[in-house]
Design a protein around this motif. Structure first.
Motif, PDB file in Angstrom:
ATOM      1  N   PHE A  17     -13.211 141.730 110.660  1.00  0.00           N
ATOM      2  CA  PHE A  17     -11.983 141.522 109.886  1.00  0.00           C
ATOM      3  C   PHE A  17     -11.923 140.176 109.187  1.00  0.00           C
ATOM      4  O   PHE A  17     -11.457 140.076 108.054  1.00  0.00           O
ATOM      5  N   TYR A  18     -12.373 139.123 109.865  1.00  0.00           N
ATOM      6  CA  TYR A  18     -12.206 137.786 109.276  1.00  0.00           C
ATOM      7  C   TYR A  18     -12.890 137.680 107.920  1.00  0.00           C
ATOM      8  O   TYR A  18     -12.345 137.097 106.975  1.00  0.00           O
ATOM      9  N   ALA A  19     -14.085 138.237 107.790  1.00  0.00           N
ATOM     10  CA  ALA A  19     -14.834 138.124 106.537  1.00  0.00           C
ATOM     11  C   ALA A  19     -14.069 138.770 105.384  1.00  0.00           C
ATOM     12  O   ALA A  19     -13.956 138.192 104.291  1.00  0.00           O
ATOM     13  N   TYR A  20     -13.524 139.965 105.614  1.00  0.00           N
ATOM     14  CA  TYR A  20     -12.753 140.642 104.558  1.00  0.00           C
ATOM     15  C   TYR A  20     -11.514 139.831 104.178  1.00  0.00           C
ATOM     16  O   TYR A  20     -11.234 139.611 102.991  1.00  0.00           O
ATOM     17  N   ILE A  21     -10.780 139.386 105.194  1.00  0.00           N
ATOM     18  CA  ILE A  21      -9.511 138.706 104.917  1.00  0.00           C
ATOM     19  C   ILE A  21      -9.738 137.373 104.230  1.00  0.00           C
ATOM     20  O   ILE A  21      -8.983 136.992 103.324  1.00  0.00           O
ATOM     21  N   ALA A  22     -10.773 136.636 104.627  1.00  0.00           N
ATOM     22  CA  ALA A  22     -11.066 135.347 103.995  1.00  0.00           C
ATOM     23  C   ALA A  22     -11.341 135.522 102.502  1.00  0.00           C
ATOM     24  O   ALA A  22     -10.872 134.727 101.667  1.00  0.00           O
ATOM     25  N   ILE A  23     -12.096 136.559 102.142  1.00  0.00           N
ATOM     26  CA  ILE A  23     -12.403 136.818 100.731  1.00  0.00           C
ATOM     27  C   ILE A  23     -11.147 137.242  99.978  1.00  0.00           C
ATOM     28  O   ILE A  23     -10.889 136.768  98.862  1.00  0.00           O
ATOM     29  N   ILE A  24     -10.338 138.112 100.581  1.00  0.00           N
ATOM     30  CA  ILE A  24      -9.103 138.564  99.930  1.00  0.00           C
ATOM     31  C   ILE A  24      -8.155 137.398  99.700  1.00  0.00           C
ATOM     32  O   ILE A  24      -7.590 137.234  98.603  1.00  0.00           O
ATOM     33  N   ASP A  75     -13.061 116.382 103.455  1.00  0.00           N
ATOM     34  CA  ASP A  75     -12.167 116.886 102.405  1.00  0.00           C
ATOM     35  C   ASP A  75     -12.254 118.402 102.297  1.00  0.00           C
ATOM     36  O   ASP A  75     -11.240 119.082 102.098  1.00  0.00           O
ATOM     37  N   LEU A  76     -13.461 118.929 102.454  1.00  0.00           N
ATOM     38  CA  LEU A  76     -13.624 120.383 102.408  1.00  0.00           C
ATOM     39  C   LEU A  76     -12.954 121.037 103.614  1.00  0.00           C
ATOM     40  O   LEU A  76     -12.321 122.092 103.485  1.00  0.00           O
ATOM     41  N   MET A  77     -13.074 120.409 104.779  1.00  0.00           N
ATOM     42  CA  MET A  77     -12.436 120.979 105.958  1.00  0.00           C
ATOM     43  C   MET A  77     -10.923 121.073 105.765  1.00  0.00           C
ATOM     44  O   MET A  77     -10.313 122.106 106.031  1.00  0.00           O
ATOM     45  N   PHE A  78     -10.306 119.992 105.263  1.00  0.00           N
ATOM     46  CA  PHE A  78      -8.861 119.996 105.056  1.00  0.00           C
ATOM     47  C   PHE A  78      -8.459 120.987 103.962  1.00  0.00           C
ATOM     48  O   PHE A  78      -7.383 121.579 104.013  1.00  0.00           O
ATOM     49  N   ALA A  79      -9.322 121.160 102.956  1.00  0.00           N
ATOM     50  CA  ALA A  79      -9.026 122.119 101.890  1.00  0.00           C
ATOM     51  C   ALA A  79      -9.071 123.557 102.413  1.00  0.00           C
ATOM     52  O   ALA A  79      -8.264 124.405 102.014  1.00  0.00           O
ATOM     53  N   SER A  80     -10.002 123.838 103.326  1.00  0.00           N
ATOM     54  CA  SER A  80     -10.222 125.205 103.798  1.00  0.00           C
ATOM     55  C   SER A  80      -9.289 125.611 104.935  1.00  0.00           C
ATOM     56  O   SER A  80      -8.943 126.792 105.065  1.00  0.00           O
ATOM     57  N   LEU A  81      -8.890 124.658 105.770  1.00  0.00           N
ATOM     58  CA  LEU A  81      -8.174 124.997 107.003  1.00  0.00           C
ATOM     59  C   LEU A  81      -6.903 125.828 106.806  1.00  0.00           C
ATOM     60  O   LEU A  81      -6.687 126.793 107.546  1.00  0.00           O
ATOM     61  N   PRO A  82      -6.015 125.497 105.833  1.00  0.00           N
ATOM     62  CA  PRO A  82      -4.799 126.314 105.711  1.00  0.00           C
ATOM     63  C   PRO A  82      -5.088 127.788 105.450  1.00  0.00           C
ATOM     64  O   PRO A  82      -4.456 128.675 106.045  1.00  0.00           O
ATOM     65  N   TYR A  83      -6.051 128.053 104.575  1.00  0.00           N
ATOM     66  CA  TYR A  83      -6.365 129.428 104.210  1.00  0.00           C
ATOM     67  C   TYR A  83      -7.198 130.116 105.290  1.00  0.00           C
ATOM     68  O   TYR A  83      -6.998 131.297 105.587  1.00  0.00           O
ATOM     69  N   ALA A  84      -8.134 129.373 105.896  1.00  0.00           N
ATOM     70  CA  ALA A  84      -8.900 129.937 107.001  1.00  0.00           C
ATOM     71  C   ALA A  84      -7.984 130.224 108.185  1.00  0.00           C
ATOM     72  O   ALA A  84      -8.167 131.209 108.912  1.00  0.00           O
ATOM     73  N   GLY A  85      -6.981 129.360 108.376  1.00  0.00           N
ATOM     74  CA  GLY A  85      -6.008 129.595 109.441  1.00  0.00           C
ATOM     75  C   GLY A  85      -5.219 130.876 109.222  1.00  0.00           C
ATOM     76  O   GLY A  85      -4.972 131.644 110.166  1.00  0.00           O
ATOM     77  N   MET A  86      -4.806 131.125 107.957  1.00  0.00           N
ATOM     78  CA  MET A  86      -4.131 132.393 107.626  1.00  0.00           C
ATOM     79  C   MET A  86      -5.040 133.580 107.953  1.00  0.00           C
ATOM     80  O   MET A  86      -4.608 134.574 108.552  1.00  0.00           O
ATOM     81  N   SER A  87      -6.292 133.461 107.544  1.00  0.00           N
ATOM     82  CA  SER A  87      -7.253 134.550 107.782  1.00  0.00           C
ATOM     83  C   SER A  87      -7.443 134.783 109.273  1.00  0.00           C
ATOM     84  O   SER A  87      -7.505 135.928 109.733  1.00  0.00           O
ATOM     85  N   ALA A  88      -7.520 133.690 110.030  1.00  0.00           N
ATOM     86  CA  ALA A  88      -7.725 133.809 111.473  1.00  0.00           C
ATOM     87  C   ALA A  88      -6.517 134.462 112.150  1.00  0.00           C
ATOM     88  O   ALA A  88      -6.678 135.307 113.043  1.00  0.00           O
ATOM     89  N   ALA A  89      -5.312 134.074 111.728  1.00  0.00           N
ATOM     90  CA  ALA A  89      -4.105 134.652 112.323  1.00  0.00           C
ATOM     91  C   ALA A  89      -4.033 136.154 112.062  1.00  0.00           C
ATOM     92  O   ALA A  89      -3.754 136.956 112.975  1.00  0.00           O
ATOM     93  N   ALA A  90      -4.293 136.559 110.815  1.00  0.00           N
ATOM     94  CA  ALA A  90      -4.275 137.983 110.480  1.00  0.00           C
ATOM     95  C   ALA A  90      -5.372 138.732 111.231  1.00  0.00           C
ATOM     96  O   ALA A  90      -5.174 139.863 111.697  1.00  0.00           O
TER      97      ALA A  90
END
Length: 459
Positions: free
Chosen positions: A195-202, A432-447
């Motif tokens: 699931f994570y791979a699909y949601i991260a791309i979406i 900087d990349l970690m901080f840029a990615s975390l909010p969206y990766a966090g959404m993906s992880a929660a879903a």
């Protein structure tokens, strides 16, 4: 493997705290390694011997040696592209097709899907290809890097021809999880549950189109661009900015030659596929192709080409040192028994229908904290699969949760190889990349966690 209990978390805790507070990743990694070496000093004959023990372990690690060779080849290729004006020619040629910020971001995402063979190749090649185009259109480098990073590991997991798929399928087969007698059959059966791979791309595409707003570091960098006109994160060294932005416009009589960029890139991808997804073979073929192509065209002299190759290796020194420290810290974590500690603590909640969700969360947090992705799967699958069989949970579903967790870590760990290479290809810092990615990766992880909970009960 003996576990040092909660003390085994200390090096990772030190690294994350110092990296966030000082924004100095190398300093944070050195501090974490030093703390780990100190804890294990009694086992290794004293602090100094302990520190150099892990330094030696890192340098003698075949995976680390392989990554250093890959990085060196990409460094040579990138500098050859820059000094021959191949990248700028490609950018000028692409202007006729890519004219807006949104188009440039969509093109970046699509290129990330096309280069699905390996996440190293994806992270370095896509950022190098697109940063000149996105810079001109005012896309912050963190936005570019987030898109590249969000496509790399997720796409590699979802396309069975990639290095990730081949490795994970082999792991499943080694644990007796097969469909029609093969691990790849089991991997294909489990793809709908990764699931994570699909949601991260979406989520990445939704962010590109503005349906999901700009958050955190990316929002800050868009505001910084509006104020200063710089696509780099605030605090970036001016010398780096000047070096990357000093691109000469072609004269009226000059015709951009995109093939000087596209041919080596195409050869690299083709050679990687032909060698069975061996990126080292592909990157070497790309360097040789670029070298010969520019020599024949007299774009550069033989001496200039050699100097470009040398300077390319030197330009990757930071990445090499960070990779060396990452592997040393990973070995410290192994000797501290961090994986055993985490598994023992979380085993009581790995029960029944909750198992897939808990496995994903544990793997995701562990991968984010340690920078272990493929190693993580090799460590935890032999534990998760028997647990799943004993509890009546589909082992393919449980395995997919492990792979999703590894993918989340690859997208977010500031000293993971994926983030390091993506940051280098996009010309920003890992933090900087970690901080840029975390909010969206966090959404993906929660879903993803919710979906694993539902699927666990349904299946």
């Amino acid at each position: 493997m003996e576990s040092y209990g909660i003390i085994s978390l200390l090096p990772i805790f030190i690294i994350l705290i110092l990296a966030v507070s000082t924004r100095r990743t190398l300093f944070a990694m050195c501090a974490g390694l030093t703390v780990g070496a100190a804890i294990l000093a009694g086992k290794n004959g004293g602090f100094v011997d302990s520190w150099f023990h892990y330094a030696y372990k890192s340098m003698s690690n075949e995976s680390m040696q392989w990554i250093v060779l890959i990085v060196a080849m990409f460094g040579m290729l990138i500098v050859l592209f820059e000094r021959s004006n191949a990248v700028s020619d490609f950018g000028f040629w692409a202007r006729r097709f890519v004219k807006t910020q949104k188009q440039s971001m969509v093109a970046t995402a699509i290129l990330g899907i096309i280069i699905f063979i390996d996440d190293y190749l994806n992270n370095l090649a896509v950022g190098t290809t697109m940063k000149g185009i996105t810079d001109r259109l005012g896309v912050p480098r963190t936005q570019l890097a987030y898109i590249v990073n969000s496509m790399a590991a997720p796409v590699c997991i979802l396309i069975p021809l990639s290095s990730w798929a081949a490795y994970f399928a082999k792991l499943m087969e080694s644990q007796g999880v097969t469909v029609h007698g093969t691990g790849m059959g089991a991997y294909l059966r489990g793809l709908p549950f990764t699931f994570y791979a699909y949601i991260a791309i979406i989520i990445c595409f939704l962010q590109i189109f503005g349906i999901i707003p700009k958050l955190g570091q990316i929002r800050k960098d868009y505001a910084h661009y509006e104020k200063t006109g710089s696509v780099f994160p605030e605090g970036t060294d001016q010398e780096q900015v000047d070096a990357e932005m000093n691109v000469a416009e072609p004269g009226e009589d000059d015709r951009p030659r995109p093939w000087n960029f596209l041919i080596p890139l195409a050869v690299m991808i083709a050679a990687t596929l032909a060698a069975g997804t061996e990126v080292l073979v592909g990157s070497t073929a790309g360097v040789i192709t670029a070298f010969v192509l520019y020599l024949i065209q007299r774009k550069m002299s033989f001496r200039e080409l050699l100097e470009a190759c040398y300077d390319g290796i030197v330009s990757m020194t930071f990445v090499m040192i960070l990779t060396f420290l990452a592997f040393a810290v990973q070995q410290v974590n192994v000797d501290l028994g961090l994986a055993n500690f985490v598994i023992e603590v979380t085993k009581p909640v790995m029960k029944g229908a909750f198992l897939p969700m808990v496995v994903f969360l544990v793997c995701g947090v562990y991968a984010y904290a340690t920078g272990c992705f493929w190693d993580l799967a090799a460590i935890i699958l032999p534990i998760v699969i028997p647990l799943a069989n004993a509890m009546g949970v589909d082992p393919i579903l449980a395995s997919s949760a492990v792979f999703s967790g590894a993918c989340f870590g690859s997208n977010t760990c500031l000293y993971g190889d994926g983030v390091i290479m993506c940051a280098q290809g996009s010309g920003i810092k890992s933090i900087d990349l970690m901080f840029a990615s975390l909010p969206y990766a966090g959404m993906s992880a929660a879903a993803t966690a919710v979906l694993y909970l539902i699927t666990g009960f349904v299946m």
